[in-house]
Write a protein that holds these residues in place. Structure first.
Motif, short mmCIF file in Angstrom:
data_model
loop_
_atom_site.label_atom_id
_atom_site.label_comp_id
_atom_site.label_asym_id
_atom_site.label_seq_id
_atom_site.Cartn_x
_atom_site.Cartn_y
_atom_site.Cartn_z
N LEU A 113 -18.80 -58.16 106.13
CA LEU A 113 -19.58 -59.55 105.92
C LEU A 113 -19.33 -60.12 104.44
N LYS A 114 -19.55 -59.19 103.54
CA LYS A 114 -19.66 -59.49 102.19
C LYS A 114 -18.22 -60.29 101.81
N SER A 115 -17.25 -59.76 102.33
CA SER A 115 -15.76 -60.48 102.00
C SER A 115 -15.87 -61.56 102.89
N LEU A 116 -16.30 -61.75 103.94
CA LEU A 116 -16.41 -63.16 104.83
C LEU A 116 -17.36 -64.09 104.32
N VAL A 117 -18.46 -63.73 103.95
CA VAL A 117 -19.30 -64.84 103.44
C VAL A 117 -19.16 -65.13 101.98
N GLY A 118 -18.80 -64.08 101.33
CA GLY A 118 -18.55 -64.53 100.04
C GLY A 118 -19.68 -65.05 98.94
N ARG A 119 -20.81 -64.79 99.10
CA ARG A 119 -21.93 -64.93 98.35
C ARG A 119 -21.99 -63.99 97.29
N THR A 120 -22.22 -64.48 95.87
CA THR A 120 -22.04 -63.60 94.67
C THR A 120 -23.42 -63.78 93.96
N ILE A 121 -23.62 -62.74 93.06
CA ILE A 121 -24.65 -62.64 92.39
C ILE A 121 -24.17 -62.10 90.96
N HIS A 122 -24.71 -62.52 89.77
CA HIS A 122 -24.52 -62.15 88.44
C HIS A 122 -22.77 -62.66 88.33
N ASP A 123 -22.16 -61.31 87.90
CA ASP A 123 -20.73 -61.78 87.31
C ASP A 123 -19.73 -61.45 88.56
N GLY A 124 -19.96 -62.36 89.76
CA GLY A 124 -19.20 -62.42 90.77
C GLY A 124 -19.27 -61.32 91.71
N ASN A 125 -20.40 -60.51 91.71
CA ASN A 125 -20.55 -59.35 92.61
C ASN A 125 -20.95 -59.94 94.09
N LEU A 126 -20.10 -59.50 95.04
CA LEU A 126 -20.64 -59.89 96.49
C LEU A 126 -21.89 -59.25 96.90
N SER A 127 -22.69 -60.36 97.51
CA SER A 127 -23.99 -59.64 97.59
C SER A 127 -24.72 -59.69 98.88
N TYR A 128 -24.15 -60.47 99.91
CA TYR A 128 -24.60 -60.62 101.33
C TYR A 128 -23.72 -60.21 102.15
N PRO A 129 -24.16 -59.26 103.06
CA PRO A 129 -25.74 -58.85 103.16
C PRO A 129 -25.67 -57.44 102.13
N SER A 130 -26.91 -56.85 101.86
CA SER A 130 -27.25 -55.55 101.05
C SER A 130 -26.93 -54.69 101.90
N GLY A 131 -25.75 -53.91 101.18
CA GLY A 131 -25.19 -52.50 101.89
C GLY A 131 -26.39 -51.57 101.68
N VAL A 188 -31.12 -59.07 101.35
CA VAL A 188 -31.65 -57.90 101.75
C VAL A 188 -32.34 -58.02 103.28
N LEU A 189 -32.70 -59.20 103.58
CA LEU A 189 -33.20 -59.59 105.07
C LEU A 189 -31.64 -59.37 105.84
N GLY A 190 -30.84 -59.82 105.28
CA GLY A 190 -29.44 -59.84 105.90
C GLY A 190 -28.81 -58.47 106.35
N GLY A 191 -29.04 -57.71 105.34
CA GLY A 191 -28.66 -56.11 105.55
C GLY A 191 -29.66 -55.61 106.46
N TRP A 192 -30.84 -55.69 106.68
CA TRP A 192 -31.95 -55.19 107.45
C TRP A 192 -31.55 -55.56 108.93
N CYS A 193 -31.29 -56.73 108.94
CA CYS A 193 -30.88 -57.30 110.20
C CYS A 193 -29.48 -56.77 110.64
N THR A 194 -28.55 -56.58 109.90
CA THR A 194 -27.24 -55.93 110.26
C THR A 194 -27.31 -54.56 110.73
N ALA A 195 -28.38 -53.62 110.35
CA ALA A 195 -28.72 -52.53 110.78
C ALA A 195 -29.26 -52.50 112.28
N LEU A 196 -30.19 -53.49 112.33
CA LEU A 196 -30.93 -53.71 113.69
C LEU A 196 -30.01 -54.18 114.75
N ALA A 197 -28.65 -54.91 114.22
CA ALA A 197 -27.78 -55.36 115.35
C ALA A 197 -26.89 -54.22 115.56
#
Length: 226
Positions: A113-131, A188-197
């Motif tokens: 999902l990180k690669s598909l969504v492409g959301r980044t934080i700081h120096d271009g680090n993929l961030s969504y969802p939190s692993g 973080v919410l995305g990571g939490w929901c990923t586990a729940l799914a």
């Protein structure tokens, strides 16, 4: 009639409720992924929560760093080995398989999902969802499912226990990730929901495959006796 070689990791009494929760969690993951696709800045909710949590000082920063280590390779491997060993000692082979398969699927899904969504934080680090959050929540879910089976809890009590374990684990790791500035709150919410799914679906598959294996072995035994 299906014969079981070991107790199910997803009790029948929990399947409906956890199935509904998994579907809702998957929807949240998709919606957040669409909202923050290719984004590189915090949303309104992220900014408000981040302002209150980000950049904590000692001793809370030390607590956040210690929590974060549980999601790093060495810490994560240690937790997995410890929980798998515990499951085997308790004679719960299906739970041991679920820990490896479920946690692996959860982390793999979060990475994809990180690669598909492409959301980044700081120096271009993929961030969504939190692993990190996905990993710890997934592990807590499996342990809670094992406890539910051992205690013989019914649908309502069992579901509440599973959700409480997921909430505590996810909140602790999520707080650490936001406090350290590694993730936005919605990551973080995305990571939490990923586990729940992922975990309920994987648990169902583990039970189904194990039941089929038991049936095949029973059929083979009957044919040999003939």
């Amino acid at each position: 009639m299906t014969r079981r070689s070991a107790p199910a990791v997803l009790p029948l009494s929990l399947r409906v409720w956890l199935g509904l929760i998994a579907a809702l969690a998957a929807l949240v993951v998709v919606v957040l992924g669409v909202l923050y696709a290719d984004d590189s800045k915090p949303g309104m909710v992220d900014a408000r929560i981040g302002a209150a949590v980000d950049g904590v000082g000692p001793p809370w920063r030390y607590a956040a760093l210690a929590t974060d280590l549980l999601g790093e390779p060495v810490g994560a491997a240690t937790l997995v080995v410890a929980t798998v060993t515990g499951c085997l000692l308790l004679r719960r082979p299906r739970a041991a398989v679920l820990i490896v398969a479920g946690v692996g699927m959860t982390v793999g899904t979060a990475t994809l999902l990180k690669s598909l969504v492409g959301r980044t934080i700081h120096d271009g680090n993929l961030s969504y969802p939190s692993g990190h959050t996905a990993f710890v929540t997934a592990l807590a879910l499996v342990v809670a499912l094992l406890a539910t089976g051992r205690l013989g809890l019914g649908g309502t009590a069992g579901t509440l226990l599973v959700l409480a374990a997921a909430l505590v684990a996810g909140a602790a790791m999520g707080w650490a990730q936001v406090a350290l500035g590694a993730h936005y709150p919605t990551d973080v919410l995305g990571g939490w929901c990923t586990a729940l799914a992922v975990i309920p679906a994987t648990a169902w598959l583990v039970d189904r495959m194990a039941d089929r294996l038991v049936d095949r072995m029973a059929d083979a035994g009957r044919r040999e006796r003939r």
